[in-house]
Design a protein around this motif. Structure first.
Motif, short mmCIF file in Angstrom:
data_model
loop_
_atom_site.label_atom_id
_atom_site.label_comp_id
_atom_site.label_asym_id
_atom_site.label_seq_id
_atom_site.Cartn_x
_atom_site.Cartn_y
_atom_site.Cartn_z
N GLN A 1 -7.45 4.28 50.21
CA GLN A 1 -6.25 3.47 50.03
C GLN A 1 -6.49 2.36 49.01
O GLN A 1 -6.20 1.17 49.24
CB GLN A 1 -5.76 2.89 51.36
N VAL A 2 -7.01 2.74 47.85
CA VAL A 2 -7.20 1.81 46.74
C VAL A 2 -6.75 2.47 45.45
O VAL A 2 -6.67 3.70 45.35
CB VAL A 2 -8.68 1.36 46.59
N VAL A 3 -6.45 1.62 44.47
CA VAL A 3 -6.12 2.09 43.14
C VAL A 3 -6.86 1.21 42.14
O VAL A 3 -7.01 0.01 42.35
CB VAL A 3 -4.60 2.03 42.88
N ARG A 4 -7.38 1.83 41.09
CA ARG A 4 -7.98 1.10 39.99
C ARG A 4 -7.05 1.21 38.80
O ARG A 4 -6.68 2.32 38.38
CB ARG A 4 -9.36 1.64 39.64
N ALA A 5 -6.65 0.08 38.26
CA ALA A 5 -5.68 0.07 37.17
C ALA A 5 -6.11 -0.91 36.10
O ALA A 5 -6.62 -1.99 36.40
CB ALA A 5 -4.30 -0.32 37.70
N GLN A 6 -5.88 -0.52 34.84
CA GLN A 6 -6.13 -1.44 33.75
C GLN A 6 -5.09 -2.56 33.77
O GLN A 6 -4.00 -2.42 34.33
CB GLN A 6 -6.08 -0.71 32.41
N ALA A 7 -5.43 -3.66 33.12
CA ALA A 7 -4.62 -4.87 33.23
C ALA A 7 -3.22 -4.71 32.68
O ALA A 7 -2.29 -5.41 33.11
CB ALA A 7 -5.33 -6.02 32.53
#
Length: 458
Positions: free
Chosen positions: A108-114
């Protein structure tokens, strides 16, 4: 510090970044402002459109060598002057860093660029039955990096908190170009100082956030909406406090005053202002949303002039649209100065009354909307056009002073930027101010990161 900008620096930008470095005056002018209305002094030297963390690192290394200040920018939707770039500064645009790197349904995580638009994160999460909970009013146009820079809030703050409550880890480029990671992808973590929370809300003055690891939550099984109209803003504020006092925790609890309702009527041909002088929108979500909404409805009925409960998704959307339509409607009336103060929830009613008295005393037009569930008010000063008149700034200063008098803060979610810098010392005091300057010196000893923003004047 005084920036020394020469042809050698301009040449280095061209060499390092090629077409990613832009010097065209029209582009520089459009990217030197945000939505605050603050007019910058002069024009920045260049804008660099970073496409990777490596680009950000290279720019900061070059800027450090030449002593050139860097102003980081996302979508430019900020309301405090935090992304305003002035003469001798370089704009670092992260809008091209717009990829969702990873989405883990299991963790339940997401990695996203700024540079990812915040609504796109929520949409991606929805595809696997999850939700990114923070929901700022600018969710469809603001970037996650900008939300992190100001610790943005939004409509769902009452239940899910602000941006920092969903940030687990960050990739940050420091002023000297080093790349560090703070936090991680676990919900818990107390190894050393909490640098992640320190950077959230620091308005780009401590480092440049290039990627974020964000907490997702299960999408609610159901959502139920209740709307009510009241004879006064004070009555609506009291009703919002009554909801909290009853032990209920709606996901949304939003308030609009009569000026907002009239503006919506003028823009959309509705007759909302005929129903009452203030509007309260309440949403409950989760498995028990129907029963919670029923309790809210029962509580509001003896207090309100009119109460309506959604019967289906369409009717719920129509009620929510009233709240989301307020700011666009006000913007049709002229130039708006959107302020952002917060007070303890028990002081919401007295604060709205004070705002009305301040507006009357100075003969200025103020429309107030509020995240009533957490005491965050947005008094919106409306002027026909052109420069902000002196009486508006005077009234705004009195609003800030009133918020502090009621035990509140100058800014709940928009940040300090340039707009509120002159009042910041009144809230935090000189000793805390010196601590903040000391932290800034550790992260950015040459003072090149967004100088003049977020910190009190020494």
């Amino acid at each position: 510090m005084t920036a020394v900008v020469d042809t050698d620096f301009v040449g280095e930008l061209s060499s390092l970044f090629g077409r990613k470095a832009v010097f065209d005056s029209a582009v520089l002018s459009s990217l030197s402002i945000d939505r605050s209305g603050w007019e910058p002094e002069g024009s920045p030297v260049a804008v660099v459109f970073a496409e990777s963390t490596g680009d950000v690192s290279a720019l900061l290394k070059a800027a450090g060598r030449f002593g050139v200040p860097v102003v980081t920018r996302g979508a430019g939707t900020g309301l405090s002057g935090g992304a305003v770039a002035r003469s001798g500064e370089v704009v670092l645009s992260l809008e091209r860093m717009n990829s969702i790197v990873e989405l883990s349904e299991q963790d339940q995580v997401v990695r996203a660029q700024a540079g990812v638009i915040t609504a796109d994160i929520d949409s991606a999460a929805a595809e696997v039955g999850l939700r990114y909970a923070p929901d700022p009013g600018s969710v469809a146009i603001s970037t996650i990096g900008g939300n992190i820079a100001t610790n943005a809030g939004g409509l769902r703050c009452a239940k899910y908190g602000v941006t920092k409550d969903s940030v687990l880890g960050l990739e940050v480029v420091l002023a000297d170009g080093r790349v560090v990671r703070t936090g991680g992808r676990t919900v818990k973590g107390v190894a050393g100082y909490d640098l992640t929370s320190l950077i959230v809300g620091s308005e780009g003055t401590l480092g440049v956030v290039t990627e974020a690891t964000l907490r997702l939550r299960p999408a609610p099984a159901s959502t139920d909406t209740v709307a009510a109209f009241f004879g006064s803003v004070g009555e609506a504020a009291a009703a919002a406090s009554a909801i909290t006092a009853a032990g209920l925790q709606p996901s949304v609890c939003e308030l609009l005053d009569f000026a907002c309702l009239r503006a919506i009527d003028a823009a959309e041909g509705t007759a909302l202002s005929a129903r009452g002088n203030a509007f309260l929108l309440v949403q409950a979500d989760g498995a028990g949303s129907a029963s919670e909404a029923a309790l809210v409805e029962q509580l509001l009925e003896p207090l309100a002039a009119y109460v309506e409960r959604s019967v289906d998704a369409q009717s719920a959307d129509e009620l929510v649209r009233i709240r989301r339509g307020a700011l666009p409607a006000l913007e049709r009336l002229g130039r708006v100065l959107i302020e952002d103060v917060a007070v303890p929830r028990s002081q919401l009613g007295p604060m709205t009354d004070r705002i009305e008295r301040i507006a009357d005393a100075h003969g200025v037009t103020v429309a107030t909307m509020a995240h009533a569930g957490d005491g965050n008010l947005h008094p919106i000063f409306v002027v026909p056009s052109g420069e902000i008149p002196a009486e508006v700034w005077t009234a705004a200063g009195e609003v800030f002073g009133a918020a502090l008098e009621f035990g509140g803060t100058l800014t709940g979610e928009h940040g300090v930027g340039l707009l509120k810098k002159q009042w910041l010392g009144d809230e935090i005091g000189s000793e805390v101010g010196e601590l903040m300057h000391g932290i800034k010196a550790v992260f950015d000893p040459r003072g090149i990161l967004n100088p003049g923003k977020a910190l009190p004047t020494r």
